[in-house]
Design a protein around this motif. Structure first.
Motif, mmCIF file in Angstrom:
data_model
loop_
_atom_site.group_PDB
_atom_site.id
_atom_site.type_symbol
_atom_site.label_atom_id
_atom_site.label_comp_id
_atom_site.label_asym_id
_atom_site.label_seq_id
_atom_site.Cartn_x
_atom_site.Cartn_y
_atom_site.Cartn_z
ATOM 1 N N LYS A 1 0.833 -1.208 0.000
ATOM 2 C CA LYS A 1 0.000 0.000 0.000
ATOM 3 C C LYS A 1 0.864 1.253 0.000
ATOM 4 O O LYS A 1 1.862 1.337 0.709
ATOM 5 C CB LYS A 1 -0.906 -0.015 1.231
ATOM 6 C CG LYS A 1 -1.861 1.170 1.286
ATOM 7 C CD LYS A 1 -2.726 1.088 2.538
ATOM 8 C CE LYS A 1 -3.660 2.288 2.613
ATOM 9 N NZ LYS A 1 -4.473 2.254 3.856
ATOM 10 N N LYS A 2 0.475 2.212 -0.877
ATOM 11 C CA LYS A 2 1.204 3.482 -0.932
ATOM 12 C C LYS A 2 0.908 4.310 0.324
ATOM 13 O O LYS A 2 -0.226 4.325 0.814
ATOM 14 C CB LYS A 2 0.793 4.271 -2.172
ATOM 15 C CG LYS A 2 1.215 3.627 -3.492
ATOM 16 C CD LYS A 2 0.789 4.489 -4.656
ATOM 17 C CE LYS A 2 1.220 3.852 -5.980
ATOM 18 N NZ LYS A 2 0.777 4.650 -7.152
ATOM 19 N N ARG A 3 1.927 5.065 0.871
ATOM 20 C CA ARG A 3 1.744 5.884 2.070
ATOM 21 C C ARG A 3 1.364 7.311 1.705
ATOM 22 O O ARG A 3 1.847 7.862 0.719
ATOM 23 C CB ARG A 3 3.023 5.888 2.892
ATOM 24 C CG ARG A 3 3.380 4.522 3.468
ATOM 25 C CD ARG A 3 4.686 4.552 4.200
ATOM 26 N NE ARG A 3 5.781 4.841 3.271
ATOM 27 C CZ ARG A 3 7.051 4.968 3.629
ATOM 28 N NH1 ARG A 3 7.377 4.873 4.905
ATOM 29 N NH2 ARG A 3 7.983 5.202 2.736
ATOM 30 N N SER A 4 0.481 7.922 2.511
ATOM 31 C CA SER A 4 0.100 9.329 2.285
ATOM 32 C C SER A 4 1.217 10.246 2.743
ATOM 33 O O SER A 4 2.151 9.832 3.435
ATOM 34 C CB SER A 4 -1.186 9.646 3.053
ATOM 35 O OG SER A 4 -0.960 9.523 4.451
ATOM 36 N N ARG A 5 1.134 11.556 2.377
ATOM 37 C CA ARG A 5 2.190 12.515 2.779
ATOM 38 C C ARG A 5 2.261 12.661 4.281
ATOM 39 O O ARG A 5 3.343 12.796 4.861
ATOM 40 C CB ARG A 5 1.904 13.865 2.138
ATOM 41 C CG ARG A 5 2.049 13.848 0.617
ATOM 42 C CD ARG A 5 1.834 15.229 0.057
ATOM 43 N NE ARG A 5 2.006 15.234 -1.392
ATOM 44 C CZ ARG A 5 1.859 16.333 -2.159
ATOM 45 N NH1 ARG A 5 1.522 17.482 -1.595
ATOM 46 N NH2 ARG A 5 2.028 16.244 -3.460
ATOM 47 N N THR A 6 1.074 12.643 4.919
ATOM 48 C CA THR A 6 1.065 12.795 6.379
ATOM 49 C C THR A 6 1.785 11.635 7.043
ATOM 50 O O THR A 6 2.600 11.816 7.938
ATOM 51 C CB THR A 6 -0.387 12.861 6.885
ATOM 52 O OG1 THR A 6 -1.053 13.928 6.228
ATOM 53 C CG2 THR A 6 -0.435 13.045 8.396
#
Length: 584
Positions: free
Chosen positions: A515-520
């Motif tokens: 899963k790709k991680r969000s900027r936060t």
């Protein structure tokens, strides 16, 4: 001497009586071939298989051979009922069925051509259980034989509704144990597996069956053993016929040896003729080789060599056809996987070469079959003249001039120059080949054979290709070495397929979708030291907080504290010194 001659005469007479008694047994057979199924795809071979079996049994002088084709349920019921009457006073009763069969909850059923089988329970009304067949031949006194070429992949199972989830419907037919003695049940493939229809006019099972089962004097158990060997060889061990039931200790041939009313002083030529006819009935390489060992020269030896050449050509054609099929499959596989153009071009060339070899082998087979047939015609004419008294022996007649010259035996052992390529092809088939197929035994080929040794628990010398290694690899009917796929693809059966990740995920270094991680989340996961580095310029850029000075300034508006960040400065205002608030 006189007593010895009398004993010999008595022994000879008793043997004739014994053989006459065997020949007097009443033998009946019912042959059914269902090809034209109305509600599923028609089968190509059962009608041909039934015709071949019918001809074989008639040639073997069965008293009754009932042949039936494409029977609906009512017709099949009537055929079984009528045959039961014929089997009532028989010594040997045989039922042969070619078509579709099915197993439901451990019970086997034979399917007529008009069956629908929409539900699993329909088999009780629309099909005939194997037990029903056994009841039909139960009255036979000495031997009851059921032969089923009905283990094909069944299309009825795919659309059949299950009324009970626990009801088992498996591939092929179920194992059986006949309750009656002297009963044999032969399957074209052992329980739980399916049989092949084959690429020729007859199925591999029936083609082997008609070759061996009616051999005079050959015990049935040995005949079915020969059938098993032929089928396994011709299907690359993918199909193994099986026989259920048991017989006693005596030999039980389906066709007894015919009595020969001749005196003990049989001429050498008559013995040769008899041995030739026996070898002709066996129709095997071993049989012809044994005949030539006993009779290496003469008219019948030339005929035997022609028969051997015919068998060799047929074996060579079978091998060439299999090689052509594998080459076409390899070409299709490379195209489907999007292999490099050079590999696809080479595979196409290999497929063409294999197809040319198959065509050449087929022509040779046809030519050898015609030569053998011409030899048999010459033999029949010569023997007819001998029987008519016009010749003493076939060898004395002019028919030898018309006998075609036998061709050299075609060896099944690959030529040394082609051996590396054949081993590579087989290594590729079992999933062990590293590199491409060529005619050179390279380092990649050695590693490939070493891989096969490791996973097959063999110890072949990998320094060079060998016929022993080739034969061992050919016995493996499925993948031996595990499939290894490059990054970005995964194993799916016997091929590699591209991994496609869902939206919001990516393929990581472990060949898994992550899963790709969000900027936060990314910022939250940054080490504390990096935050300090980012915040430090902001901290340094801030001005120090202004502190009150504690001074008072007075002007026309009155007196007040000096504002933070400001200071008092004395100035000369011409009248006198005064303090002025100055702010930067």
């Amino acid at each position: 001497m006189r007593n010895l001659g009398l004993v010999a005469s008595v022994v000879f007479a008793l043997s004739l009586l014994s053989q006459s008694a065997l020949a007097a047994d009443k033998r009946v057979a019912l042959v059914i071939g269902n090809s034209a199924y109305q509600n599923v795809v028609k089968l190509a071979n059962p009608a041909n298989d039934a015709a071949a079996m019918t001809e074989t049994l008639k040639t073997a002088n069965f008293d009754i051979v009932e042949a039936r084709r494409d029977l609906k349920a009512t017709e099949m019921r009537r055929a079984l009922r009528d045959f039961a009457d014929k089997a009532r006073d028989a010594d040997v009763a045989l039922v042969y069925f070619a078509g579709h069969g099915i197993e439901v909850d451990g019970t086997n059923y034979l399917i007529p051509t008009d069956a629908l089988l929409e539900r699993d329970t329909d088999v009780y009304d629309e099909a005939f259980s194997l037990e029903r067949i056994l009841v039909t031949i139960e009255p036979a006194r000495k031997l009851r034989l059921v032969i089923l070429d009905a283990c094909r992949d069944n299309p009825f199972v795919k659309n059949m509704k299950r009324t009970t989830a626990s009801r088992a419907i498996t591939r092929g037919l179920a194992k059986v144990e006949p309750a009656s003695p002297n009963t044999l049940i032969a399957y074209s493939a052992k329980a739980g597996s399916t049989a092949l229809d084959g690429d020729s006019k007859n199925s591999p099972f029936t083609a082997a069956l008609v070759r061996h089962i009616a051999t005079p004097g050959l015990d049935l158990r040995k005949a079915f053993g020969f059938v098993r060997d032929d089928v396994m060889k011709n299907t690359s061990n993918r199909q193994e016929p099986y026989v259920y039931g048991s017989l006693g200790g005596d030999d039980v041939p389906l066709v007894p040896v015919a009595a020969v009313a001749t005196s003990p002083a049989v001429s050498v030529q008559a013995e040769t003729r008899r041995d030739y006819e026996l070898a002709l009935q066996l129709a095997t390489r071993d049989g012809w080789s044994a005949f030539l060992t006993q009779h290496p020269d003469g008219f019948y030896a030339s005929l035997a060599k022609s028969q051997l050449a015919k068998l060799a050509a047929e074996d060579a054609h079978t091998a060439a056809a299999e090689k052509a099929r594998l080459a076409v499959e390899e070409k299709a596989r490379l195209a489907a996987e999007g292999a490099r153009k050079a590999e696809q071009t080479k595979a196409a060339a290999d497929a063409k070469t294999a197809e040319d070899a198959r065509i050449a082998a087929e022509k040779l087979k046809t030519a050898e079959q015609e030569r053998a047939a011409a030899g048999e015609r010459a033999r029949a004419a010569a023997e007819a003249r001998v029987d008519a008294g016009k010749l003493d022996t076939p060898a004395a007649g002019p028919q030898l001039a018309t006998l075609p010259a036998p061709t050299a035996d075609v060896s099944r052992t690959p030529a040394p120059a082609d051996l590396p390529r054949q081993v590579q092809v087989e290594l590729q088939r079992v999933g062990c080949l590293q590199g491409s197929v060529d005619n050179t035994w390279t380092a990649a080929s050695r590693k490939s054979l070493e891989r096969f040794n490791r996973y097959a628990s063999t110890k072949f010398d990998a320094k060079a290709a060998s016929t022993d290694a080739l034969d061992a690899i050919k016995t493996r009917s499925s993948r031996v070495c595990p499939l290894v796929c490059a990054h970005g693809s995964e194993a799916d059966g016997d091929r590699c397929v591209k991994i496609v990740c869902r939206a919001g995920t990516f393929l990581n270094d472990d060949n898994e979708c992550e899963k790709k991680r969000s900027r936060t989340e990314a910022k939250r996961n940054v080490p504390r030291r990096e935050h300090d580095e980012l915040d430090r310029p902001q901290i340094q850029a801030r001005s120090p907080l202004a502190q009150p000075s504690g001074q008072i300034v007075c002007d026309n508006a009155g007196c007040r504290p000096v504002r933070p960040g400001c200071r008092l400065v004395s100035r000369d205002m011409r009248i006198g010194l005064t303090n002025v608030e100055v702010c930067n």
